[in-house]
Each structure stands twice: as C-alpha cells, then as structure tokens.
Enzyme design. Sequence first.
Site, PDB file in Angstrom:
ATOM      1  N   ASP A 436       0.850  -1.177   0.000  1.00  0.00           N
ATOM      2  CA  ASP A 436       0.000   0.000   0.000  1.00  0.00           C
ATOM      3  C   ASP A 436       0.894   1.237   0.000  1.00  0.00           C
ATOM      4  O   ASP A 436       1.880   1.293   0.739  1.00  0.00           O
ATOM      5  CB  ASP A 436      -0.886  -0.028   1.259  1.00  0.00           C
ATOM      6  CG  ASP A 436      -1.925   1.068   1.238  1.00  0.00           C
ATOM      7  OD1 ASP A 436      -3.052   0.788   0.819  1.00  0.00           O
ATOM      8  OD2 ASP A 436      -1.610   2.195   1.656  1.00  0.00           O
ATOM      9  N   GLU A 479      -4.979   2.821  -3.350  1.00  0.00           N
ATOM     10  CA  GLU A 479      -3.515   2.793  -3.436  1.00  0.00           C
ATOM     11  C   GLU A 479      -2.958   1.436  -3.041  1.00  0.00           C
ATOM     12  O   GLU A 479      -1.782   1.319  -2.713  1.00  0.00           O
ATOM     13  CB  GLU A 479      -2.919   3.889  -2.539  1.00  0.00           C
ATOM     14  CG  GLU A 479      -3.289   3.796  -1.089  1.00  0.00           C
ATOM     15  CD  GLU A 479      -4.523   4.618  -0.736  1.00  0.00           C
ATOM     16  OE1 GLU A 479      -4.632   5.033   0.414  1.00  0.00           O
ATOM     17  OE2 GLU A 479      -5.375   4.842  -1.622  1.00  0.00           O
TER      18      GLU A 479
END
Length: 568
Positions: A436, A479
Amino acid sequence: MTVLSESERWRQKYFDQLAVTEQEETRLRQKVRTLQSLVDHIILASRGGDDVLDAELRQLSAVIRQDDADEGSLEALAQQLKQSARQFDLERCAGAERFIEAMAQLVDQLLVCDLPAEQLDALKALSHDIKKQSDNLRAYPELLAQYSELQGSAVRALARPAPVAAPRRGFFERIFGAGDDRAASKPERQTCPLGTETEPLAVAVKQQEAGAVVNLNRLTRELKRMLSELPLSEIGEQERDRLLSGLESCRDGDQLVNWLQALAEWVLGAFGQVKSEIGAFLETLSSRLREVDQMLDSNQRLQSRARDNNTELEAAMRRHVGEVQASLSGATDLQNLKHSINSSMTSILDSVAHFMVREAEREQDAVAEADQLRERLRELEADSRKLQQQVAESQRLANTDPLSGLPNRAAYDDRVVQEFQRWKRGDGPLSLAVFDLDKLKDINDRYGHLAGDKAIQLVARETAGMLGPEHFIARYGGEEFVILLPGSPVDAAMQRMERIRQHVAGLPFHFRGETLRVTASIGVCEFSGHTTITEVFERADQALYRAKRSGRNRIERAEDSVIAQNAG
C-alpha cells in the site's frame, strides 16, 4: 565379623523400614504443605472472579488442612470445583466475546467520523488487533488504552473550531427524499457516534451534518476522476466531455442530484446502444445463416436432380438395350436387323446427350451455389473474427485497471484461483504480497488527485518491471496492490519485495516543480498446509497494517507465515 541372630536381623529390618516410613511420611507432609500453599495462592489469584468458585476454593483449603478429612468428601468437593471452574470458563469466554464485540462497535463508530488519514489507519489497525487478541485476556487493558488514546485524538480532531453552517437538510437526505416532518422532529442537540454529550462533540456533529456541502467538492473530484478513466469510443468521449462540463457547474447537492440523473440516463443509454449493436449483429448473423440454409436446400435439390438424371438415363439405357435384344431375337432379315439396331443406338445417343446437357446445367448451378456459399461463409468468418476481437477487447478492458494499466481486482480473483490450484497440485511454493502506498491521501489533499494518480501510475509501472513473467501484480483498489509470487517461498518473496520497497522509496517523482517522496508498506504471507486464499490474504493484510503501525516504508512477514500442516 559379628554374626547376628535371627531375631536381631528381624529387629534391624524393622528399624530400617521404620526409618524409611518416617522419611516417606516427612515427604508426604511436605507435599501436603506445598499443596496447601498452592491452593492458597490459587484462591488469591482467582479471588473475585466468581463467588461460587471462591467459596468452594475456601472450602477446599479448609478440608485439606484437616488431618481426618475423608476421601469421599474431598472427591465430592473436587467434582464441584470442576463443574464450577467449567461454568466460570464459559462465562469468561462469553464475557470476552461481549467485550470484543463492544470494542469493535466502538472502533466502527469512530471510523465513520471524518478523521485524518493517519487516525483512520490507526483505527483500522486497532480493529485488526481486537480481532486477533480476542482470546488473550491480558491484552484487553492494552487494547482499552489504545482505544482511549485514539478516542481522545478523535475528539480533539472533531472539536476543532470551524464555521457552523445554518441548519439544513443533509445531502443524502435530499437524494433519498427525507421528509420535512422528519427533519423537524429531530432534537436540537445531537450526539456523535462516540456516545458522549460534550459540547465540543455536539458542535462537531453539527459541522459533520453540514459537511455535505464541504464534501461536495471532494465527491465532484472523485466523480470527475472516475469518468476520466473510462475507456470510451469517440462518440462516448464527446458525451463524457459534456457531462464533465455539467459537473463543473454543480454548486450544491440539488444540482448534483440532477447531474447524477443525467449520468444514469447516459449509462442506461450506453448499455442500450451496446444492446442494440449486439441485437443488430445477431439479426445480421441470423439472416446470413438463413441464406446458408437456403443454399444448403438448393444444393440438396441439385443433388436430387443429379439422382433423377442418373435414374432416367439408366431407365432409357435399359429400355434401348431391351429393344436391341428383342430385335436380335425376332430378326428374320439382316437388313431389318441393321435398321432396328441403328435406330436403337440413335435413341441411346440421344438419351446420353440429353443426360449430359442436364448434368452440365446442374453442375453450373452447383458451382454458382458453391461460390455464393463460400462468399457467405467468408462474410460470416469476418463477422465472427470481428466479434471475437470485440469480445477479447471488452474482456481486456473489464480486467484492466484504466488508471495504472495493471490487471484489476476481477483479474486477480481469476488468477489467484489458478495459482492456488497449481499450488495444491504440488507445483512449488506460492507467496502473496499486499502493498500500500503510504500517505497517498496527503498527496491528494495537498497537490490534487492528478498528483496521486501520477504516483499510482509510476509505482505500478516500476513495480511491474521488477517482476518476472511468472509473477502477477494487480491494483486491488485505491492505493493498494497485490502480488502473486509462484515458485517463491516466503523468504525469497520477502527479499524480492524488499528490493521493490527500496526501489519505490528511491523513485524520482516530480510534480509541478516539486519533488515528492513516495513510499510503500508491504505484508507478505506464504500458502501452506490447509490454508485458504482468504486466510492468506488476511494474514498478509494484517502484516501490512503492522508495517503501517511500525512507521511505514517497511515490509513485514505474516506471523507464523508458514502455516503448520494439519494432521490427516
């Protein structure tokens, strides 16, 4: 050497045995004292947990201190203690479940508040810890301490001074048509999901109620970004540009509702157009298939004509040959015989010529029919190839993330099942990594979503370039990315992901003249034993959150990543 008499030997044996007995009695007394002390410590340790259990333990302490305690009463007391301890354990487990459920609800109530990204990440990490530590009573005080700290941070964040908008209906109330009577019946003082009645939180809730106006810009930006990422045809792009222009002019929730209605109509129209195009193609396909069917019928008629011609020729030949035979049998004159044979041969030649003419016509018709059939088949093949290309392109677009160009979550769902089946067949180890991008929301808030999109594209391109052809990477959402590493045990996967983490941290990312630093936190887990896809992903995700809590820009291995093989 003194020789003992028989009576003296027995006497000596008696004294020796008496000494052994006394030593054994001393050891037994010491064990009893130890047990008594142990029971006392158990009573002290468990005091206050359960009244019934406390009373029975005190009774046990009194019984074992009695020299004349009988075994029957001690056994009965032991059975009572066993039942009471079992009941206490069941109640303890039930209480622990209620505690964990209540803690999870409290954290969920905080998660719905409009808090900074760092606090939301910390709350998500705490939620993972609560589920993980459900069986560890010693961890409960620490969990409460963490929650108390996060709650205090949330209260301070929500209570920051801000202009309070005049009371008005919320954005989603206007969308879903909440009535004025319901709005009028609301109490003037509202409470935050935290359940407190403090004045700062009441102000914060009013700000959140009016926050729909503030969030309108954020929602508009998200809608604009989603529309911009859609792969469309030239006509679709023109319509999208028109919708984007209309979105720019939205100034309040009511205008946005109207715009959303227009968007819904456009989407329905696009689906209707696709449906119409497919319907037109299928109609064309049906028409050409009918033509092919008619040609096949015509071909069958031509074959039937050929059989009729052959039958007619065979019948004529048999008839003429029969006439020749009859002439030979009844001939009395050579001249008449010659005349009769010549007449029969002429008839035979006429029949053959007639047959050849009809066969030539049939072959000519058959050639024309075959040419027409081949042409229709070529058209069908061309249409079929076009449709296959369209289907393949649609499938590619459906499985591709338009922003990063990587496979999307749907593609991951398909691929992970394939790799999981290979691993179960014994085709080597398999590891999964979840990573991430750190603080991407801060980049979006400070520099705009365009900067965040550029960061996602850069990281996606660079990470994919560092993987082998046997590996698979997909954008899981936002993300977050997920990587499958076939053939890599967890140690090798950790090494590869560490190289990727270092490479991402060193990427030269510039936006509008400023140098931005992008880092990633990563969690890695290996498939093993009787684990499932969901379990491995959750363990990797938990490792990712540990990396976040430990300061970000880190890689963490899932705890007990190599899951022990279950017996059997």
